[in-house]
Structures are given as structure tokens and as C-alpha cells.
Design a protein around this motif. Structure first.
Motif, PDB file in Angstrom:
ATOM      1  N   LEU A  80      -4.576   2.236  -8.753  1.00  0.00           N
ATOM      2  CA  LEU A  80      -4.085   2.631  -7.432  1.00  0.00           C
ATOM      3  C   LEU A  80      -3.180   1.553  -6.845  1.00  0.00           C
ATOM      4  CD1 LEU A  80      -4.170   4.669  -5.092  1.00  0.00           C
ATOM      5  CD2 LEU A  80      -6.139   3.416  -4.195  1.00  0.00           C
ATOM      6  N   ALA A  81      -3.533   0.285  -7.028  1.00  0.00           N
ATOM      7  CA  ALA A  81      -2.707  -0.806  -6.505  1.00  0.00           C
ATOM      8  C   ALA A  81      -1.312  -0.779  -7.119  1.00  0.00           C
ATOM      9  CB  ALA A  81      -3.383  -2.143  -6.788  1.00  0.00           C
ATOM     10  N   SER A  82      -1.243  -0.537  -8.411  1.00  0.00           N
ATOM     11  CA  SER A  82       0.059  -0.445  -9.083  1.00  0.00           C
ATOM     12  C   SER A  82       0.891   0.692  -8.511  1.00  0.00           C
ATOM     13  CB  SER A  82      -0.151  -0.250 -10.587  1.00  0.00           C
ATOM     14  OG  SER A  82       1.078  -0.195 -11.265  1.00  0.00           O
ATOM     15  N   SER A  83       0.243   1.821  -8.230  1.00  0.00           N
ATOM     16  CA  SER A  83       0.935   2.971  -7.661  1.00  0.00           C
ATOM     17  C   SER A  83       1.441   2.671  -6.247  1.00  0.00           C
ATOM     18  CB  SER A  83       0.005   4.184  -7.632  1.00  0.00           C
ATOM     19  OG  SER A  83       0.598   5.283  -6.987  1.00  0.00           O
ATOM     20  N   LEU A  84       0.625   2.022  -5.434  1.00  0.00           N
ATOM     21  CA  LEU A  84       1.022   1.706  -4.066  1.00  0.00           C
ATOM     22  C   LEU A  84       2.234   0.777  -4.042  1.00  0.00           C
ATOM     23  CD1 LEU A  84      -2.496   1.203  -2.414  1.00  0.00           C
ATOM     24  CD2 LEU A  84      -0.899   3.085  -1.992  1.00  0.00           C
ATOM     25  N   ILE A  85       2.240  -0.228  -4.909  1.00  0.00           N
ATOM     26  CA  ILE A  85       3.397  -1.133  -4.989  1.00  0.00           C
ATOM     27  C   ILE A  85       4.639  -0.367  -5.396  1.00  0.00           C
ATOM     28  CG2 ILE A  85       4.370  -3.109  -6.215  1.00  0.00           C
ATOM     29  CD1 ILE A  85       1.499  -4.178  -6.485  1.00  0.00           C
ATOM     30  N   HIS A  86       4.503   0.510  -6.386  1.00  0.00           N
ATOM     31  CA  HIS A  86       5.628   1.311  -6.876  1.00  0.00           C
ATOM     32  C   HIS A  86       6.197   2.190  -5.762  1.00  0.00           C
ATOM     33  CE1 HIS A  86       7.791   3.723  -9.966  1.00  0.00           C
ATOM     34  NE2 HIS A  86       7.577   4.721  -9.114  1.00  0.00           N
ATOM     35  N   LEU A  87       5.323   2.858  -5.032  1.00  0.00           N
ATOM     36  CA  LEU A  87       5.774   3.769  -3.975  1.00  0.00           C
ATOM     37  C   LEU A  87       6.382   3.010  -2.801  1.00  0.00           C
ATOM     38  CD1 LEU A  87       2.741   6.234  -4.032  1.00  0.00           C
ATOM     39  CD2 LEU A  87       5.082   6.732  -4.788  1.00  0.00           C
ATOM     40  N   ALA A  88       5.803   1.871  -2.444  1.00  0.00           N
ATOM     41  CA  ALA A  88       6.344   1.072  -1.347  1.00  0.00           C
ATOM     42  C   ALA A  88       7.726   0.540  -1.697  1.00  0.00           C
ATOM     43  CB  ALA A  88       5.394  -0.080  -1.028  1.00  0.00           C
ATOM     44  N   CYS A  89       7.890   0.074  -2.912  1.00  0.00           N
ATOM     45  CA  CYS A  89       9.188  -0.450  -3.354  1.00  0.00           C
ATOM     46  C   CYS A  89      10.227   0.661  -3.430  1.00  0.00           C
ATOM     47  CB  CYS A  89       9.026  -1.132  -4.711  1.00  0.00           C
ATOM     48  SG  CYS A  89      10.497  -2.016  -5.249  1.00  0.00           S
ATOM     49  N   SER A 107      12.304  -4.829   2.214  1.00  0.00           N
ATOM     50  CA  SER A 107      11.105  -4.763   3.045  1.00  0.00           C
ATOM     51  C   SER A 107      10.798  -3.320   3.400  1.00  0.00           C
ATOM     52  CB  SER A 107      11.277  -5.575   4.331  1.00  0.00           C
ATOM     53  OG  SER A 107      11.439  -6.945   4.058  1.00  0.00           O
ATOM     54  N   VAL A 108       9.557  -3.043   3.690  1.00  0.00           N
ATOM     55  CA  VAL A 108       9.129  -1.712   4.089  1.00  0.00           C
ATOM     56  C   VAL A 108       7.934  -1.850   5.038  1.00  0.00           C
ATOM     57  CG1 VAL A 108       7.616  -1.489   2.076  1.00  0.00           C
ATOM     58  CG2 VAL A 108       8.421   0.562   3.267  1.00  0.00           C
ATOM     59  N   PRO A 113       7.207  -5.164  -0.291  1.00  0.00           N
ATOM     60  CA  PRO A 113       6.282  -4.364  -1.111  1.00  0.00           C
ATOM     61  C   PRO A 113       5.305  -5.223  -1.912  1.00  0.00           C
ATOM     62  CG  PRO A 113       8.499  -3.479  -1.254  1.00  0.00           C
ATOM     63  CD  PRO A 113       8.614  -4.761  -0.494  1.00  0.00           C
ATOM     64  N   SER A 114       5.753  -6.401  -2.332  1.00  0.00           N
ATOM     65  CA  SER A 114       4.891  -7.275  -3.125  1.00  0.00           C
ATOM     66  C   SER A 114       3.761  -7.887  -2.310  1.00  0.00           C
ATOM     67  CB  SER A 114       5.722  -8.393  -3.767  1.00  0.00           C
ATOM     68  OG  SER A 114       6.501  -9.064  -2.787  1.00  0.00           O
ATOM     69  N   SER A 115       3.846  -7.792  -0.971  1.00  0.00           N
ATOM     70  CA  SER A 115       2.775  -8.312  -0.109  1.00  0.00           C
ATOM     71  C   SER A 115       1.733  -7.255   0.220  1.00  0.00           C
ATOM     72  CB  SER A 115       3.362  -8.843   1.207  1.00  0.00           C
ATOM     73  OG  SER A 115       4.280  -9.886   0.977  1.00  0.00           O
ATOM     74  N   LEU A 116       1.997  -6.009  -0.154  1.00  0.00           N
ATOM     75  CA  LEU A 116       1.138  -4.903   0.270  1.00  0.00           C
ATOM     76  C   LEU A 116      -0.306  -5.075  -0.185  1.00  0.00           C
ATOM     77  CD1 LEU A 116       0.722  -2.078   1.510  1.00  0.00           C
ATOM     78  CD2 LEU A 116       1.464  -1.110  -0.694  1.00  0.00           C
ATOM     79  N   ILE A 117      -0.516  -5.309  -1.469  1.00  0.00           N
ATOM     80  CA  ILE A 117      -1.873  -5.360  -2.011  1.00  0.00           C
ATOM     81  C   ILE A 117      -2.625  -6.592  -1.510  1.00  0.00           C
ATOM     82  CG2 ILE A 117      -3.250  -5.335  -4.127  1.00  0.00           C
ATOM     83  CD1 ILE A 117      -1.633  -2.777  -3.515  1.00  0.00           C
ATOM     84  N   THR A 118      -1.912  -7.715  -1.396  1.00  0.00           N
ATOM     85  CA  THR A 118      -2.585  -8.904  -0.880  1.00  0.00           C
ATOM     86  C   THR A 118      -2.919  -8.752   0.608  1.00  0.00           C
ATOM     87  OG1 THR A 118      -0.394  -9.925  -0.648  1.00  0.00           O
ATOM     88  CG2 THR A 118      -1.700 -10.521  -2.574  1.00  0.00           C
ATOM     89  N   ASN A 119      -2.090  -8.034   1.353  1.00  0.00           N
ATOM     90  CA  ASN A 119      -2.421  -7.757   2.758  1.00  0.00           C
ATOM     91  C   ASN A 119      -3.675  -6.887   2.862  1.00  0.00           C
ATOM     92  OD1 ASN A 119      -0.354  -9.225   3.931  1.00  0.00           O
ATOM     93  ND2 ASN A 119       1.078  -7.512   3.943  1.00  0.00           N
TER      94      ASN A 119
END
Length: 542
Positions: A80-89, A107-108, A113-119
């Protein structure tokens, strides 16, 4: 974000004696309560106490089944994390369709997008740090232990089901749900762990050690099977990153329905273990914080050679170990360009590596001691993380190098967790191992937000992700430095031989003498009496 670490790796050791009874005498269950069976012959015990019968201990069966469910939930979050990064980017317009990497300048929703999962990990970690003592108090001071676990399972399963619909239009609310899911998962762990002390007391050390091996093997098998199933679907059906995540969430829901549901059928209802009437803190909202404060104060003042430094090192080292999952998914997806299927293979290789790693840790510990061995594992994890981050980005080598990196990290994590558990078992005050289980879990969570936050700060300031990965590993380095402050291993073991009830009695004596004058002491029983024969209450346990 949820760590790949098996909950039983955090399991404290158990009491060696069980009310004067042989652990083999425990074989039946009556309405969810343990029953001592002294009349069975050895052959009868072997029949009823097979490999997965767990001596007919209901809680053990429930714990094992919950491990199967936990394994699926943990692994599903990687996809799921991989998918979220892909969609955000993709929404930000920075996705390279050929390499799969993301432009670091886009940015989004106010972040890269690369900060999404760590956030997401930061939010989950902060929720856990602030509210976990509250739910711990609910489990400890009320009879709603089982209800807490059931409600957390229902909420977690519903979130997993809703996240099947993670698409370009829904990814942001799904990311918010993911932060909530990480917190709910920890509530589930607290509820499950609350059954370990009673289980440990009733079955004894030999059987509990056997149970622990099966628990760990079960969750490891669940995680490995889950990755293989999802990866097989991804390769066989030629699914993209988003579609693979949908399959992963669907399989996760199936895992939850099958194993979480049956696990809580086995867990019995239990009365409150402590009463607020006997506590200085009458509020259920503050009782957990007060209890943790008392425990921390006791350890800080009376266990200065080993346990104090161990728990400080645990806070930092475990935060880095947990963050490696979150940061690795981001780095492998965003910088290295691995697909979700390839990331799944990376973590499968790492899981396999933990098996020889655990054996290696045992060998190193035998030649040194648990303190030295644990320090070495943390130093090697720091070095390997730095080498991997630099190699994958600067050398720009083939993707297959990442799998070698994953294998080495897995070996070192197997060494790390094996030695961590052994060290804990030997630096604890005897007779109070089970009682300190909750405090141990809290120490592993209290700083879990810090390494992801460091990664986010660096990435948002346009600093290369490799430095974020390196910064994440420095919790291991801090842990190794803190372990250097301990006494010798002999001093650590001797300090642990003190019975905690006696130490508590000493603290109570000191407080009474300070406030009301000399007292008579009975160090064998831990009771305290004023010299004028007026009774003074016994000290509260941790």
C-alpha cells in the motif's frame, strides 16, 4: 507505518517457577481459564499437548492466530505504501513512466510525495506515544481487555477493506486512514500482550519458551506466505503498482477475517488486574502515565548498571529498526525505482535473512556477552545502512543489488532482535519479568516517530534521500553508545538478581522515614511498619 518486527520478538522472558507446579501439569482448559491436570499420564499429556495444541491453553491459541493476522496486516502495508507514493507522485506530475522514479522537486498537498509515508509514520508514532498509556490503563484497570482487542480488530479490518479502493481520486484520505490504522494496530498489540503475563505464570519457562518459538515461526510464515501470494498475483496477472496494492489489501482483509476473528474467540474475558481505588491517580486517563512514571523512576534510581541503559538504548535502536521499513519503501520506490512486486521480493529476502541472522547472533553472544553482541549488531546495522544507501544512489548499480542489501539487513536484524530479547531476559529484576511487559512495549514505541521525522525534514529541504536513510540509522549508533555506559556484564547480572518487591519496599521505607521518622523493616516480606506500630501500607507494584 507498521514495522515488520514480530511482536513476539519483543516478548519479555517468563517466570521460572509456577506456584510449585510442574509446567507439564497444565493441560486442560475450562471456559477460557487454565486448569491444572495432575492426574494425566505422560502419554495422555503428549496426546493433548501436540505441536499446536499449546497445552490446551486458550490464550496461547489466540495469540498464535493473532500472529497469523498480524503478519498479513504488516506486509500489506508495504504494498500500500508503494501505491500511495506512486499515486501522489502521479498527481504532482513528477512520475517517470519508464523508470518509475519520482521527480524530487515536485510537491502535492503541501509536501513532497517522498515524504508521504514518513509523515504517516510520524503521525502514527505520535498518536502511540501520547495515547498508548491510556489504552494500557483501560486494559490494566478495567475488565474491558477483551472488548478493547475486539473493537480494535473490527476497526482495523474495516480500514483494510476500505483501502482496497485506493485510487488516484482517493489516495489522500486513504493515507490519512493509514496513519490511523498504524495507531489502531498498536492498540491491538497492547491488548494481545496483556495476556502474556498470566500465560507465562501458568505454564512455566520451558513451555513458554516453546510457545514463543512457535509464535515467531507462525508470524514469520504468515508474512512470507502473504508476500509470495501477492507477488504471484502481481507477476501472473501483470499488475501495476496500484493494482497490486488492491490485491494486497483484499488478501489482508481475508487474513483478518480468518485469523483475527478466531483469535479473539480463544482469548477469555479477564477482570481488572489493578484497581484505581488503590492508586494515587484516580483518573483512568492519567493512570497509565502515572504507572509508567513510577516504573521509570524506580529503574532510573535502582537499576543503574544495566536495565536503565538497556531501556534507553532500546528507545533509540528500536525506533531506527521500525523506521527502516517505512524509509526503505520510500527509498526503494522513489529513488531506486523498484516496482511494488520487486519491493515485496526485497522484504521477502530480508525476512529469510533473519533466520541465519538469529543463529549468528547466538554464536556471537556465546563468545562475548549479550551487551557486546547487541552493540555489535547495532554498529553493523549503521554501517550496512550507510553503505547500501550510498551504493544504490551514487553508483547507480543494477536493481538486483538492492536484494543483496535486503538480505544483509535481514541477517543483521535477526541478530539484533535475538540479542535484544536475550539481554532483556538477563537484566530484568527476577520475579517481575511479566509485570514489566507493558513498559517494555511502551519503550519500543515512544520514539518511533523520530527517525521518520528526520527523513521528512531532510527530504523537504531538497537533501538527497540517501542522507535521510543514513540519518534514520543513527538510532542504532546512539543505542550502541548508551550501552557503553553500562557496568560490566557480571554487574548487570548481579543487579538483576535483586527482587523488585524488596527494592519497592526500600523506596517506601525511605519515603516514610523522610516524612514520619524511623520505621521497622521486614526485608523478606517487603512490608513496612512505623516504629509506633501504626501500619503503613505496602508499596504499590509496577
Amino acid at each position: 507505518m507498521i514495522s515488520v518486527r514480530e511482536p513476539m520478538k519483543k516478548k519479555p522472558p517468563v517466570m521460572a517457577e509456577t506456584m510449585g507446579m510442574s509446567s507439564s501439569d497444565i493441560c486442560d482448559n475450562d471456559g477460557g481459564h487454565l486448569v491444572i491436570n495432575k492426574n494425566d499420564t505422560p502419554s495422555q499429556r503428549r496426546v493433548c499437548c501436540g505441536w499446536l495444541s499449546f497445552q490446551s491453553v486458550s490464550e496461547a491459541k489466540g495469540y498464535n492466530l493473532s500472529g497469523l493476522a498480524n503478519g498479513g496486516v504488516i506486509m500489506s502495508n508495504i504494498f500500500l505504501a508503494s501505491s500511495l507514493i506512486h499515486l501522489a507522485c502521479d498527481e504532482a506530475g513528477g512520475l517517470d513512466p519508464e523508470s518509475g522514479t519520482c521527480d524530487s522537486q515536485v510537491s502535492v498537498r503541501g509536501m513532497k510525495p517522498s515524504s508521504l509515508i514518513t509523515n504517516i509514520a510520524v503521525i502514527s508514532g505520535l498518536l502511540g506515544a501520547f495515547f498508548m498509556p491510556v489504552f494500557g490503563a483501560i486494559v490494566d484497570f478495567t475488565p474491558h481487555r477483551k472488548l478493547t482487542g475486539i473493537v480494535s480488530v473490527i476497526v482495523l479490518t474495516l480500514i483494510q477493506a476500505v483501502q482496497i479502493g485506493t485510487t488516484q481520486k482517493t489516495w489522500f484520505p486513504m493515507a490519512i486512514l493509514q496513519a490511523v490504522a498504524g495507531f489502531i494496530f498498536q492498540i491491538q498489540i497492547v491488548a494481545i500482550y496483556s495476556y502474556l503475563p498470566e500465560m507465562a505464570r501458568h505454564v512455566g519457562q520451558d513451555h513458554m519458551n516453546s510457545f514463543a518459538a512457535i509464535f515467531t515461526m507462525t508470524q514469520f510464515s504468515s508474512e512470507a506466505i502473504f508476500i509470495v501470494v501477492v507477488t504471484a498475483f502481481g507477476i501472473g496477472l501483470n499488475l501495476d503498482t496500484v493494482q497490486t496494492a488492491m490485491v494486497s489489501q483484499s488478501v489482508s482483509v481475508l487474513w483478518c477475517l480468518l485469523f483475527f476473528t478466531t483469535s479473539w474467540w480463544y482469548f477469555p474475558k479477564r477482570p481488572a488486574r489493578h484497581s484505581l481505588e488503590g492508586s494515587k491517580q484516580k483518573s483512568i486517563l492519567m493512570a497509565g502515565f502515572y504507572q509508567n512514571y513510577k516504573t521509570a523512576k524506580l529503574i532510573w534510581t535502582k537499576y543503574r548498571k544495566g536495565l536503565k541503559w538497556y531501556l534507553l538504548a532500546l528507545m533509540f535502536a528500536d525506533s531506527s529498526a521500525s523506521a527502516m521499513v517505512t524509509v526503505s519503501v520510500t527509498y526503494l520506490s522513489d529513488t531506486v525505482g523498484l516496482t511494488s512486486t520487486e519491493i515485496g521480493i526485497f522484504f521477502l529476502v530480508a525476512l529469510i535473512g533473519t533466520i541465519p541472522g538469529s543463529k549468528m547472533g547466538s554464536m556471537v553472544t556465546a563468545k562475548t556477552n549479550p551487551n557486546t553482541s547487541w552493540k555489535m549488531s547495532q554498529l553493523f546495522l549503521t554501517i550496512v545502512t550507510i553503505i547500501g544507501a550510498v551504493t544504490m544512489e551514487d553508483i547507480n548499480g543494477p536493481k538486483e543489488l538492492s536484494f543483496i542489501w535486503g538480505l544483509v539487513v535481514g541477517i543483521l536484524l535477526g541478530w539484533f532482535y535475538h540479542t535484544e530479547s536475550l539481554f532483556f531476559s538477563m537484566c530484568l529484576p527476577k520475579g517481575q519479568e511479566a509485570e514489566l511487559a507493558g513498559f517494555f512495549v511502551y519503550c519500543t514505541q515512544i520514539l518511533s516517530w523520530l527517525p521518520p521525522l528526520l527523513f521528512t525534514i531532510l527530504v523537504e529541504n531538497d537533501i538527497s534521500q540517501k542522507y535521510g536513510v543514513i540519518a534514520t540509522s543513527f538510532g542504532f549508533l546512539v543505542g550502541a553508545v548508551l550501552l557503553s555506559c553500562t557496568g560490566s556484564w557480571t554487574e548487570i547480572v548481579e543487579e538483576a538478581d535483586r527482587n523488585l518487591s524488596v527494592v519497592l519496599a526500600v523506596l517506601a521505607i525511605e519515603e516514610v522515614e523522610h516524612n514520619e521518622g524511623p520505621v521497622d523493616k521486614d526485608m523478606e516480606t517487603g512490608s513496612v511498619t512505623k516504629s509506633d506500630d501504626n501500619s503503613v501500607p505496602e508499596p504499590e507494584g509496577v
